[in-house]
Design a protein around this motif. Sequence first.
Motif, short mmCIF file in Angstrom:
data_model
loop_
_atom_site.label_atom_id
_atom_site.label_comp_id
_atom_site.label_asym_id
_atom_site.label_seq_id
_atom_site.Cartn_x
_atom_site.Cartn_y
_atom_site.Cartn_z
N GLY A 84 0.84 -1.19 0.00
CA GLY A 84 0.00 0.00 0.00
C GLY A 84 0.87 1.23 0.00
N ASN A 85 0.65 2.11 0.96
CA ASN A 85 1.47 3.32 1.09
C ASN A 85 2.73 3.09 1.91
OD1 ASN A 85 -0.38 4.90 -0.37
ND2 ASN A 85 -1.62 5.25 1.48
N ASP A 86 2.86 1.89 2.41
CA ASP A 86 4.02 1.56 3.25
C ASP A 86 4.99 0.68 2.48
OD1 ASP A 86 2.94 2.90 5.50
OD2 ASP A 86 1.68 1.16 5.93
N VAL A 87 6.15 0.51 3.07
CA VAL A 87 7.16 -0.41 2.53
C VAL A 87 7.48 -1.42 3.62
CG1 VAL A 87 9.47 -0.65 1.58
CG2 VAL A 87 8.12 1.38 1.05
N LYS A 88 7.49 -2.70 3.25
CA LYS A 88 7.83 -3.72 4.24
C LYS A 88 9.13 -4.40 3.85
CE LYS A 88 4.84 -7.44 2.40
NZ LYS A 88 3.71 -8.34 2.74
N PHE A 89 9.89 -4.72 4.87
CA PHE A 89 11.20 -5.33 4.71
C PHE A 89 11.16 -6.69 5.41
CE2 PHE A 89 11.47 -0.78 4.74
CZ PHE A 89 12.37 -0.46 3.74
N ARG A 90 11.46 -7.74 4.66
CA ARG A 90 11.29 -9.09 5.18
C ARG A 90 12.64 -9.79 5.32
NH1 ARG A 90 7.38 -13.73 2.45
NH2 ARG A 90 7.43 -15.22 4.20
N LEU A 91 12.83 -10.42 6.46
CA LEU A 91 14.05 -11.18 6.75
C LEU A 91 13.66 -12.60 7.11
CD1 LEU A 91 15.79 -8.59 9.10
CD2 LEU A 91 16.30 -8.98 6.67
N GLN A 92 14.32 -13.58 6.49
CA GLN A 92 14.08 -14.98 6.80
C GLN A 92 15.41 -15.67 7.07
OE1 GLN A 92 11.78 -15.51 3.02
NE2 GLN A 92 10.37 -16.65 4.32
N GLY A 93 15.37 -16.64 7.94
CA GLY A 93 16.60 -17.37 8.24
C GLY A 93 16.33 -18.50 9.22
N LYS A 94 17.39 -19.00 9.81
CA LYS A 94 17.26 -20.12 10.74
C LYS A 94 18.29 -20.00 11.85
CE LYS A 94 20.23 -23.32 8.14
NZ LYS A 94 20.32 -24.65 7.51
N ASP A 95 18.05 -20.79 12.89
CA ASP A 95 18.97 -20.83 14.02
C ASP A 95 20.36 -21.25 13.56
OD1 ASP A 95 18.51 -20.71 17.14
OD2 ASP A 95 20.02 -22.24 16.79
N ARG A 96 21.37 -20.92 14.37
CA ARG A 96 22.76 -21.14 13.97
C ARG A 96 23.23 -22.58 14.13
NH1 ARG A 96 26.80 -17.21 16.69
NH2 ARG A 96 25.92 -18.10 18.58
N THR A 97 22.31 -23.51 14.40
CA THR A 97 22.69 -24.88 14.71
C THR A 97 23.68 -25.47 13.72
OG1 THR A 97 20.54 -25.25 15.73
CG2 THR A 97 21.83 -27.20 15.15
N ASP A 98 23.31 -25.47 12.43
CA ASP A 98 24.15 -26.11 11.42
C ASP A 98 25.52 -25.45 11.31
OD1 ASP A 98 22.25 -27.95 10.85
OD2 ASP A 98 21.48 -26.93 9.08
N GLU A 99 25.50 -24.11 11.30
CA GLU A 99 26.77 -23.38 11.15
C GLU A 99 27.73 -23.66 12.30
OE1 GLU A 99 23.89 -21.46 8.53
OE2 GLU A 99 23.84 -22.18 10.59
N GLN A 100 27.21 -23.63 13.52
CA GLN A 100 28.09 -23.79 14.68
C GLN A 100 28.57 -25.22 14.85
OE1 GLN A 100 28.25 -20.53 14.52
NE2 GLN A 100 28.64 -20.44 16.71
N THR A 101 27.67 -26.18 14.70
CA THR A 101 28.05 -27.56 14.99
C THR A 101 28.74 -28.24 13.81
OG1 THR A 101 25.86 -28.39 14.37
CG2 THR A 101 26.21 -27.81 16.69
N SER A 102 28.88 -27.53 12.70
CA SER A 102 29.66 -28.09 11.58
C SER A 102 31.12 -27.66 11.65
CB SER A 102 29.06 -27.64 10.24
OG SER A 102 29.13 -26.24 10.11
N ARG A 103 31.45 -26.85 12.65
CA ARG A 103 32.84 -26.43 12.81
C ARG A 103 33.72 -27.61 13.23
NH1 ARG A 103 32.68 -20.43 15.69
NH2 ARG A 103 31.33 -19.45 14.11
N ARG A 104 35.03 -27.46 13.02
CA ARG A 104 35.98 -28.53 13.33
C ARG A 104 37.17 -27.96 14.10
NH1 ARG A 104 35.61 -32.84 8.87
NH2 ARG A 104 33.67 -32.34 7.80
N PHE A 105 37.60 -28.69 15.11
CA PHE A 105 38.84 -28.34 15.81
C PHE A 105 39.33 -29.58 16.55
CE2 PHE A 105 35.57 -27.57 18.97
CZ PHE A 105 36.14 -27.96 20.18
#
Length: 276
Positions: A84-105
Amino acid sequence: MVWKQYRRVDVGELSIEDLDVDIEVEMSEDGELLFDVTIWNLTDASWERIGKGDECRIVLGWENGPSKSVVHGVVRKKKKEADGNDVKFRLQGKDRTDEQTSRRFSKTWYGKAPDGVAADIANQIGLTTGEVEAVGQQLDNNWMITKDKPVRHWLDRLVEEAQKRTDTAWEWFVEAGKLYFVTKDGRKEEAVELSFDNTLVSIGEAEGDSKAEESGLQFEALCEPRLRRGGSVVVNTDRYQGPYSLTKYRYVSDSETGDHYVEGRLAPLDVEYTVQ
């Protein structure tokens, strides 16, 4: 007492509290936490400061009551469009589970119990600890992890080690930026109470496509940010009473409509508990 709704979105370097927002946080079928946030009338300059890969933390609750981060995720999609007369900004994503637990050390622990190693692994991969229950026995000899496997592999191994020492089923998972290392029967204390005297709106037998899904209850309550997957919930109504485990849930919070609730499914537990 009338509680005022509280919602905040921290994304990148921005903290958004005063703009109209529509927030949904839902646990997917495979256990991932997904978020979908729409923000109205954000400035273009602020929008440009948000990028794919930015961290996003969503805090829900009440200004003069409990409030808590319900997801600590990563932005995967961003979209701007007219409304309409407004502008909407949409963000989608997911928890950091995969990114964090795929790390290696690589690291070796001496004389530690499985829970102590799990807590240290969380620290090493940039997570805080949620609930880490004590196993009560140390690991045999020295316990080593190596870079040839991701962290999630070694956490699976720690679960096996905990189960050997306790004859109890254990699990680990990451939610809202925290690592949990707990027994599968749900937390035995600090259960969240769901009652018509506090936040509960409706509750009844769960409906589902399979017998497994039908075993338990489904509910809707005013926003209760202390709920988390696998956590204990004490139901206190005339028809249903006792301890349950939260198996699935969805938060909805919309500043325009006033929606501010959580809905989900509960599986029965046979444990002792105290109420938060």
